[in-house]
Structures are given as C-alpha cells and as structure tokens.
Enzyme design. Sequence first.
Site, PDB file in Angstrom:
ATOM      1  N   SER A  33      39.499  46.209  46.934  1.00  0.00           N
ATOM      2  CA  SER A  33      38.465  45.774  47.864  1.00  0.00           C
ATOM      3  C   SER A  33      39.086  45.274  49.172  1.00  0.00           C
ATOM      4  O   SER A  33      39.821  45.989  49.821  1.00  0.00           O
ATOM      5  CB  SER A  33      37.583  44.718  47.190  1.00  0.00           C
ATOM      6  OG  SER A  33      36.371  44.561  47.880  1.00  0.00           O
ATOM      7  N   ASP A  46      33.333  49.345  44.326  1.00  0.00           N
ATOM      8  CA  ASP A  46      34.347  48.277  44.362  1.00  0.00           C
ATOM      9  C   ASP A  46      35.213  48.229  43.104  1.00  0.00           C
ATOM     10  O   ASP A  46      34.710  48.147  41.983  1.00  0.00           O
ATOM     11  CB  ASP A  46      33.635  46.934  44.541  1.00  0.00           C
ATOM     12  CG  ASP A  46      34.552  45.845  45.061  1.00  0.00           C
ATOM     13  OD1 ASP A  46      35.637  45.672  44.495  1.00  0.00           O
ATOM     14  OD2 ASP A  46      34.168  45.166  46.037  1.00  0.00           O
TER      15      ASP A  46
END
Length: 263
Positions: free
Chosen positions: A40, A155
Amino acid sequence: MSKSLGLALGCGGVRGMAHVGILVALEEAGITPDYITGCSIGAVVGACYASGMSAHEIRDITLNLKSRDIVDFGPAFLSRMALMRTKKVEELFSKYLGDILLEDMKIPFKCVATDLLSGKLHIFENGPAALAVQASCTIPGVFKPVAMDGKLLVDGGCLCRVPTKLVKDMGAEVVVAVDILANINQPVDSIGSLMTLMLRVYDLMDAQQTEMRNRLEGNIADLLLEPEINNLSPYSIKDLDKTYEIGYKLGKEYVPKIAALIE
C-alpha cells in the site's frame, strides 16, 4: 563487507510519511537498503525510492500534496465498485514513476496486492511499477479494483500488512520492518460517515490479520520499527508533517542500531 539490508514498508495511508522520515534519516547516515518491499503506502514510498528518487525529494513532494490531488468522487459509484474514481491517483503515480518497470529499479523492489478472485496474495515482481503500486494501495470500496491477467487486485494489506518475509526471501541478510499501523485498533471517539465506517472495519480486520500472521511467521525481522503515531488518522492528509517528524526522529534514534546490524 557489510551485510545486505532489506526494508519492509507496511501499509497505513498518510501515516506513510513516517516511512519517508525513516528513509531520510538513513540517507543522511549514508545507509542505503539493498532490497525493498512494500504494501500500500509502503509500496508507494518504496517504489519511488527504489526507482532512484532521493528520500528528500519524496519528502518535499508528499508534504505538498493536497486532498484534491487524490480525492475524486464521481456518479454511479455503486456500479463501479468504488466511492471514488482513480484517474487522479493514476496520474499521480504516472507523473513520478513514469514507465519504469519493476525489474529495472535501481534497488530491487517488490510489492504485494490482494487478489479478490483467488483470495490469495499477489506479488509484483515485474511489469509497470505505477500499475503495481496502484493495485497495492487500492483500498476496497474506496477505489476500483485493478483488473490484470485474470485477477482483481486490491490493497495488499488485506492479507499482508508488512511484507517482511518477502524481503527476506529476496536475499536480505538483515531485515528492518516498519509497521506504521501498530496501534490502529485503539478505541476511537466516533464514526461519522459511511467512508469512516468502511475504513474503521478495514483497519480492525487488518489488525487481527497481522496479529495472526506474526504468530505464524515468527520473528523474521531483525528490527521492527513501530512509530508511535497516536491519534493521527491514516486518512487525514493534514497530519503529513507531524507523521514525517515522528518517522524521522525514530529513524535517527535507530540509525546506530541498523548500522551495527549490517556491519
């Protein structure tokens, strides 16, 4: 001859400025990682650094970011599986990463995403860095999943908050992991909107997942850094400077320890 150093940079939204602060502290001490992995925001920072940008350059760019550079609401979001459009984010990554491929990075770099279809972790080892980073930081429900090679990617923090084992597998002899969400499951005062509700659920699930993963994998990291970013939201861009300073001070504190580990 020094031992090779691997950095594993975890997810955590704008708390990722702590990653930048740590990198600046290492850079000022003349310490350059030999391998980097990211998830991320850790993938964003790690990719920029691995591509050849200096930590100071990354700091100056990110400290000047505004909400309008990222936030992009559009109509009919339910049909697009997202609250926000991704055009601004794509343009941002393209601006700073350009067409560079992961296999051409100046520092070996890999990042992770979650494949919604298989339910498994996807490791980006080659291909366009900008696309890999976008997939790694695509918060489910907030941004549209990245479709690629029969996968639907979001993610990486859904399955792996800090890709510590990955950087070890790349060949790092000394592993320094940075977890910027160590206290994310602490109580909050209120939940004020659909967006904050979604993100709060995501954070709590992430904390549980990380705890379980740490028990299974054991102590892979030679050094785990957990910046004390109390009461600073991972999603509030106004706290960038405070978060940077926390990371920088922590980096300065642990530079001697890291230097000793790689001797």
